[in-house]
Design a protein around this motif. Structure first.
Motif, mmCIF file in Angstrom:
data_model
loop_
_atom_site.group_PDB
_atom_site.id
_atom_site.type_symbol
_atom_site.label_atom_id
_atom_site.label_comp_id
_atom_site.label_asym_id
_atom_site.label_seq_id
_atom_site.Cartn_x
_atom_site.Cartn_y
_atom_site.Cartn_z
ATOM 1 N N ILE A 12 -9.992 5.795 32.388
ATOM 2 C CA ILE A 12 -11.313 5.325 32.538
ATOM 3 C C ILE A 12 -12.491 4.192 32.975
ATOM 4 O O ILE A 12 -12.510 4.599 34.403
ATOM 5 C CB ILE A 12 -12.873 5.496 31.531
ATOM 6 C CG1 ILE A 12 -13.126 6.898 31.246
ATOM 7 C CG2 ILE A 12 -14.098 4.810 32.084
ATOM 8 C CD1 ILE A 12 -13.364 7.020 29.904
ATOM 9 N N SER A 13 -11.749 3.011 33.897
ATOM 10 C CA SER A 13 -11.522 2.102 33.907
ATOM 11 C C SER A 13 -10.919 1.574 35.492
ATOM 12 O O SER A 13 -11.724 1.547 36.266
ATOM 13 C CB SER A 13 -11.009 0.756 33.110
ATOM 14 O OG SER A 13 -12.066 0.947 31.486
ATOM 15 N N GLN A 14 -10.388 2.459 35.228
ATOM 16 C CA GLN A 14 -8.909 2.524 36.409
ATOM 17 C C GLN A 14 -9.963 2.856 37.370
ATOM 18 O O GLN A 14 -9.705 2.428 38.683
ATOM 19 C CB GLN A 14 -7.413 3.281 35.942
ATOM 20 C CG GLN A 14 -6.556 2.320 35.942
ATOM 21 C CD GLN A 14 -5.083 2.841 35.650
ATOM 22 O OE1 GLN A 14 -5.750 4.193 36.030
ATOM 23 N NE2 GLN A 14 -4.464 2.290 35.124
ATOM 24 N N GLN A 15 -10.540 3.882 37.092
ATOM 25 C CA GLN A 15 -11.786 4.644 38.542
ATOM 26 C C GLN A 15 -13.007 4.091 39.011
ATOM 27 O O GLN A 15 -13.471 4.852 39.839
ATOM 28 C CB GLN A 15 -11.432 6.459 38.244
ATOM 29 C CG GLN A 15 -10.865 7.271 37.396
ATOM 30 C CD GLN A 15 -10.937 8.450 36.118
ATOM 31 O OE1 GLN A 15 -12.156 8.537 36.646
ATOM 32 N NE2 GLN A 15 -10.238 8.569 36.009
ATOM 33 N N LEU A 16 -13.127 3.085 38.254
ATOM 34 C CA LEU A 16 -14.634 2.666 37.975
ATOM 35 C C LEU A 16 -14.887 1.610 39.023
ATOM 36 O O LEU A 16 -14.148 0.580 39.719
ATOM 37 C CB LEU A 16 -15.042 1.645 36.847
ATOM 38 C CG LEU A 16 -15.612 3.105 35.323
ATOM 39 C CD1 LEU A 16 -15.995 1.682 34.703
ATOM 40 C CD2 LEU A 16 -15.877 4.193 36.412
ATOM 41 N N SER A 18 -16.002 -1.602 40.661
ATOM 42 C CA SER A 18 -15.817 -3.146 40.166
ATOM 43 C C SER A 18 -17.229 -3.902 40.313
ATOM 44 O O SER A 18 -17.225 -4.611 39.216
ATOM 45 C CB SER A 18 -15.614 -4.526 41.172
ATOM 46 O OG SER A 18 -15.880 -4.198 42.155
ATOM 47 N N ASN A 19 -18.365 -3.044 40.409
ATOM 48 C CA ASN A 19 -20.123 -3.400 40.352
ATOM 49 C C ASN A 19 -20.086 -2.790 38.599
ATOM 50 O O ASN A 19 -21.820 -2.416 38.441
ATOM 51 C CB ASN A 19 -20.817 -3.724 41.245
ATOM 52 C CG ASN A 19 -21.031 -1.845 41.661
ATOM 53 O OD1 ASN A 19 -19.902 -1.499 41.755
ATOM 54 N ND2 ASN A 19 -22.045 -0.967 42.122
ATOM 55 N N VAL A 20 -19.585 -1.764 37.860
ATOM 56 C CA VAL A 20 -19.886 -0.905 37.010
ATOM 57 C C VAL A 20 -19.369 -1.218 36.129
ATOM 58 O O VAL A 20 -18.388 -1.106 35.289
ATOM 59 C CB VAL A 20 -19.922 1.263 37.347
ATOM 60 C CG1 VAL A 20 -19.905 1.792 36.571
ATOM 61 C CG2 VAL A 20 -19.885 1.351 38.973
ATOM 62 N N ARG A 21 -20.786 -1.657 35.648
ATOM 63 C CA ARG A 21 -20.069 -1.840 33.938
ATOM 64 C C ARG A 21 -20.491 -0.622 32.561
ATOM 65 O O ARG A 21 -21.060 0.249 32.691
ATOM 66 C CB ARG A 21 -21.891 -2.948 33.169
ATOM 67 C CG ARG A 21 -21.336 -3.482 32.573
ATOM 68 C CD ARG A 21 -22.583 -5.038 32.292
ATOM 69 N NE ARG A 21 -22.594 -5.428 30.819
ATOM 70 C CZ ARG A 21 -23.780 -6.534 31.083
ATOM 71 N NH1 ARG A 21 -23.979 -7.076 32.398
ATOM 72 N NH2 ARG A 21 -23.664 -7.132 29.894
ATOM 73 N N LEU A 22 -19.546 -0.707 31.715
ATOM 74 C CA LEU A 22 -19.071 0.665 30.891
ATOM 75 C C LEU A 22 -19.321 0.281 29.665
ATOM 76 O O LEU A 22 -18.341 -0.700 29.219
ATOM 77 C CB LEU A 22 -17.519 0.570 31.042
ATOM 78 C CG LEU A 22 -16.724 1.820 29.717
ATOM 79 C CD1 LEU A 22 -17.245 2.924 30.355
ATOM 80 C CD2 LEU A 22 -15.178 1.844 30.034
ATOM 81 N N ILE A 23 -20.436 0.535 29.246
ATOM 82 C CA ILE A 23 -20.777 0.248 28.119
ATOM 83 C C ILE A 23 -20.492 1.361 27.169
ATOM 84 O O ILE A 23 -20.557 2.835 27.515
ATOM 85 C CB ILE A 23 -22.261 0.601 27.825
ATOM 86 C CG1 ILE A 23 -23.304 -0.591 28.628
ATOM 87 C CG2 ILE A 23 -22.618 0.193 26.546
ATOM 88 C CD1 ILE A 23 -23.960 0.028 28.880
ATOM 89 N N ALA A 24 -19.254 0.794 25.951
ATOM 90 C CA ALA A 24 -18.907 1.911 24.716
ATOM 91 C C ALA A 24 -20.348 2.508 24.443
ATOM 92 O O ALA A 24 -20.324 1.429 23.357
ATOM 93 C CB ALA A 24 -17.914 1.535 24.237
ATOM 94 N N ALA A 40 -9.146 -3.135 23.396
ATOM 95 C CA ALA A 40 -8.320 -2.579 24.466
ATOM 96 C C ALA A 40 -9.238 -3.079 25.751
ATOM 97 O O ALA A 40 -9.170 -2.059 27.184
ATOM 98 C CB ALA A 40 -8.638 -0.827 25.288
ATOM 99 N N GLY A 41 -10.331 -3.960 25.260
ATOM 100 C CA GLY A 41 -10.310 -4.368 26.360
ATOM 101 C C GLY A 41 -12.461 -4.638 26.704
ATOM 102 O O GLY A 41 -13.197 -4.885 27.426
ATOM 103 N N ILE A 42 -12.842 -3.397 25.796
ATOM 104 C CA ILE A 42 -14.571 -3.514 25.868
ATOM 105 C C ILE A 42 -15.193 -4.272 24.996
ATOM 106 O O ILE A 42 -14.225 -5.307 24.306
ATOM 107 C CB ILE A 42 -14.734 -2.112 25.279
ATOM 108 C CG1 ILE A 42 -14.693 -0.915 25.965
ATOM 109 C CG2 ILE A 42 -16.509 -1.950 24.591
ATOM 110 C CD1 ILE A 42 -14.626 0.289 27.199
#
Ligand SMILES: *Cc1c(COP(=O)(O)O)cnc(C)c1O
Length: 225
Positions: A12-16, A18-24, A40-42
């Motif tokens: 998922i992170s690869q497709q994001l 750079s300005n989009v924050r991933l909240i698990a 894994a970096g979250i």
């Protein structure tokens, strides 16, 4: 050792952008699985209930650099706990709640980052302002000086077509523009918290800056809230 959670996060992170924050979104997820996500970096975790978050924060207290996001409806009597436990509250869904949070934030001297929850379509999800209601309440919200209103949050109804879902997200983006045009306000909307496992691609297309992903990272939840 094969680590499906890490695998999905990398993918998922690869497709994001750079300005989009991933909240698990870790509601109902074990702290062991959360540790996997952390490795894994979250660093951003979303919880929907105050009490569950409190228990998990104790168990994960050795991981000091987590940012905690409240994403579920907050009862006003839990406002104090919520401010103590969470850095972000995405689910501020009424003027009353905003004012309560403002008062308590003043008392305890911690400024929560908040998003205002908006429902684009009437009644589809119970909580949140309609767009006209929010525009009406803006001047009152602007007086809440002890909370930092950073963004808009929405949950797209499940029963929409792809086109309709995209349109919902675009309307939130447009609403953000409209609020920014009211340059006399202290409120600065820079974040759009929108997009879940089933629709985050559309949300990003419409300008989302914070996506809230649960099942696509952790797998299916045992029960829905
Ligand atoms: C549960 C939940 C999510 C995550 O949903 P998934 O479909 O598991 O990605 C995101 N936002 C809110 C407000 C939620 O309650």
């Amino acid at each position: 050792m094969y680590d499906p959670i890490a695998e999905r996060i990398y993918e998922i992170s690869q497709q994001l952008p750079s300005n989009v924050r991933l909240i698990a979104v870790s509601k109902y997820v074990s702290v062991e699985a959360m540790r996997q996500a952390y490795r894994a970096g979250i660093r951003d975790f979303g919880e929907s209930r105050v009490q569950e978050a409190q228990i998990k924060q104790k168990q994960l207290s050795d991981l000091p650099d987590i940012t905690w996001h409240l994403i579920g409806h907050l009862q006003s009597n839990k406002s104090r706990k919520a401010i103590e436990l969470f850095d972000w509250i995405h689910s501020v869904d009424s003027l009353n709640l905003a004012q309560r949070l403002d008062q308590i934030a003043d008392e305890i001297g911690k400024i929560p980052q908040v998003c205002l929850q908006v429902k684009v379509l009437p009644d589809e999800n119970k909580y949140g302002w309609s767009i006209p209601e929010l525009l009406t309440d803006l001047s009152e919200l602007d007086r809440c000086q002890h909370i930092q209103i950073r963004g808009l949050m929405t949950i797209a109804p499940l029963d929409l077509t792809i086109e309709q879902t995209l349109q919902v997200f675009q309307e939130i983006n447009h609403l953000g523009d409209r609020i920014r045009q009211q340059t006399w306000l202290n409120i600065h909307i820079s974040e759009l918290s929108m997009g879940m496992s089933g629709d985050y691609h559309l949300a990003i297309q419409a300008g989302s800056t914070m996506i809230r992903l649960g099942q696509v990272i952790f797998g299916e939840r045992p029960h829905e809230n």
